[in-house]
Design a protein around this motif. Structure first.
Motif, PDB file in Angstrom:
ATOM      1  N   GLY A  43       0.782  -1.215   0.000  1.00  0.00           N
ATOM      2  CA  GLY A  43       0.000   0.000   0.000  1.00  0.00           C
ATOM      3  C   GLY A  43       0.819   1.273   0.000  1.00  0.00           C
ATOM      4  N   ASP A  44       0.140   2.353   0.392  1.00  0.00           N
ATOM      5  CA  ASP A  44       0.694   3.704   0.341  1.00  0.00           C
ATOM      6  C   ASP A  44       1.439   4.031   1.633  1.00  0.00           C
ATOM      7  OD1 ASP A  44       1.271   6.344  -0.065  1.00  0.00           O
ATOM      8  OD2 ASP A  44      -0.824   7.019  -0.109  1.00  0.00           O
TER       9      ASP A  44
ATOM     10  N   VAL B 233       2.571  -3.879   6.766  1.00  0.00           N
ATOM     11  CA  VAL B 233       3.929  -4.405   6.646  1.00  0.00           C
ATOM     12  C   VAL B 233       4.022  -5.728   7.390  1.00  0.00           C
ATOM     13  CG1 VAL B 233       6.371  -3.982   7.044  1.00  0.00           C
ATOM     14  CG2 VAL B 233       4.853  -2.057   6.543  1.00  0.00           C
ATOM     15  N   ILE B 234       4.396  -6.787   6.672  1.00  0.00           N
ATOM     16  CA  ILE B 234       4.624  -8.094   7.303  1.00  0.00           C
ATOM     17  C   ILE B 234       6.104  -8.206   7.641  1.00  0.00           C
ATOM     18  CG2 ILE B 234       4.357 -10.588   7.130  1.00  0.00           C
ATOM     19  CD1 ILE B 234       2.482 -10.131   4.765  1.00  0.00           C
TER      20      ILE B 234
ATOM     21  N   GLN C 242      10.358   3.209  12.119  1.00  0.00           N
ATOM     22  CA  GLN C 242      11.414   4.186  11.843  1.00  0.00           C
ATOM     23  C   GLN C 242      11.581   4.410  10.337  1.00  0.00           C
ATOM     24  OE1 GLN C 242      15.211   3.107  13.490  1.00  0.00           O
ATOM     25  NE2 GLN C 242      16.154   5.074  13.014  1.00  0.00           N
ATOM     26  N   ALA C 243      11.357   3.367   9.541  1.00  0.00           N
ATOM     27  CA  ALA C 243      11.554   3.480   8.098  1.00  0.00           C
ATOM     28  C   ALA C 243      10.440   4.259   7.408  1.00  0.00           C
ATOM     29  CB  ALA C 243      11.656   2.080   7.487  1.00  0.00           C
ATOM     30  N   TYR C 244       9.273   4.355   8.045  1.00  0.00           N
ATOM     31  CA  TYR C 244       8.137   5.060   7.428  1.00  0.00           C
ATOM     32  C   TYR C 244       7.606   6.110   8.395  1.00  0.00           C
ATOM     33  CZ  TYR C 244       8.353   0.982   4.353  1.00  0.00           C
ATOM     34  OH  TYR C 244       8.776  -0.007   3.488  1.00  0.00           O
TER      35      TYR C 244
ATOM     36  N   THR D 203      -0.327   7.100  12.476  1.00  0.00           N
ATOM     37  CA  THR D 203      -0.756   6.219  13.563  1.00  0.00           C
ATOM     38  C   THR D 203      -0.410   4.781  13.226  1.00  0.00           C
ATOM     39  OG1 THR D 203      -2.624   7.685  14.039  1.00  0.00           O
ATOM     40  CG2 THR D 203      -2.709   5.465  14.969  1.00  0.00           C
ATOM     41  N   TRP D 204       0.249   4.137  14.164  1.00  0.00           N
ATOM     42  CA  TRP D 204       0.673   2.754  13.935  1.00  0.00           C
ATOM     43  C   TRP D 204      -0.059   1.795  14.879  1.00  0.00           C
ATOM     44  CZ3 TRP D 204       3.445   0.734  10.085  1.00  0.00           C
ATOM     45  CH2 TRP D 204       4.302   1.573   9.348  1.00  0.00           C
TER      46      TRP D 204
END
Length: 278
Positions: free
Chosen positions: A97-98, A133-134, A154-156, A161-162
């Motif tokens: 996805g985005d 993300v898997i 950290q990469a995105y 919101t995670w």
């Protein structure tokens, strides 16, 4: 005529009066103490013993981890970029996805299940606007990389919101990381899973989904884990679903038989997740 009896001589009479002496018993054989083993030889034998045990453990572990559930053809097809969903496979994860989406989801795969087996579920969530993300974990066991979510987040940094979570043992590992990092995620999404750590002191939201025919998840542990969850918990039971059909890796030993398809179970899971997140 009878033969005259010979008279014994004085020497013979004296000899007859002397009792026979018994044969002397052999002297007892005293075993000799073995010579002490040289110190260097003792060290070598100990090293061989330890090395043999390590080799045996390593071999057993290798055989155990090599026997894992692989993704199906349908799962591999979901790893392809489409017009709706971009798929980006990295060394440590697969993103769907985005990356500029408002909401992101870091997913930990189940124990001894290939990460790619969950591609169809993540692909469907990404189609609805959630960046998914898997995490790829060593030996397909999330406990060897419970902090996988940290590198993804950290990469995105553009994701606002995670959420984190996972399937089966993957969900347990995600809970362990979230317990230590409650300020980095808004909540947990658990599929056929539960927490083994205390989350009551956090403000994390929790969504728990499982199939009514799930015979793999330990129900006793699941019930006991409810006391470890924060107050904001939502439970969804998918009627007719089982343990394995949250992913696409075939049947799982000991699981109950599903009365709905994997596609239907995953559709219901997607609907429940999106409704809960929104």
């Amino acid at each position: 005529m009878a033969k005259a009896k010979r008279k014994m001589t004085a020497a013979e009479k004296a000899a007859a009066r002397v009792p026979e002496m018994p044969e002397p018993e052999p002297a007892p054989v005293v075993p000799r103490e073995p010579a002490p083993m040289p110190k260097h030889e003792r060290r070598n034998r100990f090293a061989l013993l330890v090395g043999g045990l390590i080799l045996l453990v390593a071999l057993s572990f290798t055989l155990y981890t090599c026997n894992y559930s692989h993704e199906t053809d349908e799962a591999r097809a979901a790893l392809t970029t489409t017009q709706q969903v971009a798929v980006d496979e990295q060394a440590d994860w697969v993103a769907f996805g985005d990356a500029d989406a408002d909401v992101g989801f870091v997913f930990y795969p189940g124990g001894k299940v290939a990460a790619e087996a969950y591609a169809p579920l993540m692909h469907q969530l990404a189609e609805k606007g959630m960046f998914c993300v898997i995490a790829k974990v060593p030996f397909n066991l999330a406990f060897f990389k419970t902090d996988a979510a940290a590198a993804v987040i950290q990469a995105y940094p553009q994701v606002k919101t995670w959420y984190t979570g996972g399937h089966s043992l993957g969900g347990v590992a995600a809970c362990q990381w979230a317990a230590d990092n409650p300020d980095r995620v808004a909540g947990l999404i658990l599929l056929g899973s539960y927490t083994s750590v205390d989350l009551t002191g956090t403000s994390l939201r929790v969504l728990s989904l499982y199939g009514s025919n799930d015979q793999v998840m330990n129900r006793e542990n699941y019930v006991e884990s409810q006391a470890l969850l924060p107050a904001d918990v939502r439970e969804v039971v998918i009627e007719g679903g089982n343990h394995a059909q949250f992913g696409n890796y075939g049947t799982q030993e000991g699981d109950g038989e599903a009365t709905i398809t994997a596609a239907e179970q995953q559709k219901q899971a997607v609907d429940a997740i999106l409704k809960w997140v929104s």
